[in-house]
Design a protein around this motif. Sequence first.
Motif, PDB file in Angstrom:
ATOM      1  N   ARG A  40      10.388  -3.102 -23.541  1.00 62.05           N
ATOM      2  CA  ARG A  40       9.048  -2.534 -23.544  1.00 62.05           C
ATOM      3  C   ARG A  40       8.037  -3.672 -23.605  1.00 62.05           C
ATOM      4  NH1 ARG A  40       6.662   1.066 -28.545  1.00 62.05           N
ATOM      5  NH2 ARG A  40       4.529   1.315 -27.796  1.00 62.05           N
ATOM      6  N   SER A  74       4.806  -5.624 -24.483  1.00 57.22           N
ATOM      7  CA  SER A  74       3.901  -5.549 -25.616  1.00 57.22           C
ATOM      8  C   SER A  74       2.564  -6.229 -25.344  1.00 57.22           C
ATOM      9  CB  SER A  74       4.556  -6.182 -26.846  1.00 57.22           C
ATOM     10  OG  SER A  74       3.662  -6.223 -27.922  1.00 57.22           O
ATOM     11  N   ASN A 117      -3.134  -6.578 -25.497  1.00 54.24           N
ATOM     12  CA  ASN A 117      -2.084  -5.709 -25.998  1.00 54.24           C
ATOM     13  C   ASN A 117      -1.990  -4.452 -25.133  1.00 54.24           C
ATOM     14  OD1 ASN A 117      -1.131  -3.318 -27.852  1.00 54.24           O
ATOM     15  ND2 ASN A 117      -0.340  -5.193 -28.761  1.00 54.24           N
ATOM     16  N   GLU A 174       0.744  -2.124 -25.600  1.00 54.98           N
ATOM     17  CA  GLU A 174       1.802  -1.296 -26.182  1.00 54.98           C
ATOM     18  C   GLU A 174       1.568   0.194 -25.970  1.00 54.98           C
ATOM     19  OE1 GLU A 174       2.536  -2.139 -30.253  1.00 54.98           O
ATOM     20  OE2 GLU A 174       3.157  -4.201 -29.902  1.00 54.98           O
TER      21      GLU A 174
END
Length: 224
Positions: free
Chosen positions: A82, A84, A140, A142
């Motif tokens: 994933r 980030s 970021n 996420e």
Amino acid sequence: MNKIFLILLFLHSAVCYTQEAECDTLSATNIEAVTINSKDYEKIEYSYGLKQEINFKLATVNPNAEYELGLIFKNTSGKNGRISNVILFLHKSAKNLPLANLELNFYIVDSLTGKPLEKLNTEQIIFTPTSRKKGSFKINVERFNILFPAEGALVSIKWLPTEKHDMQVGPAIRLTNYKDRLTYTRYNNDPTKWGNNFNFSKKPGIYTNAMIGLEVYIKRRTVD
């Protein structure tokens, strides 16, 4: 007439400046996990093309040609992860150039051709530069839940048109010469236009690459 106009836009879409070589070496900043539990995930930092062998920059871009530049990141873990954080290394931008918003995109890499395929992010991700100074900028991502496939991914930036549709804009992206050909470019959002001929190096076997960093979290294997 339209074809001629598009060709002229592309030819003027990017200007590259070379400055004197610097002796410093760049590396991605260590950034700790914030929302992902470190017990379940392992953080991996990728920094392909970040070693600064020469001070190079893509000084200006014509956003009206929808110019897009991306760097391929190989997945050395071989497992899905994933994404980030993305780290952009920007050069000092000229005062006379308006700063454009940058759109970030992520693509699956074709295992046969090595070229980008379909987009991994389903939402538009925009970074608004607030400084003309040289530096690194962490973004970021996420919350967008972007997959980092086992085959790797291409991370790209695209300079978006300004309100006045300026023909030349910043910010300037930092470039470096590296042993691998990892940078792809295209224009007009045409998937058939992706190419890896982006190169200003005069040394054989050494290629010019965009300076981009990537942080990925890989799910740890569960113990039975």
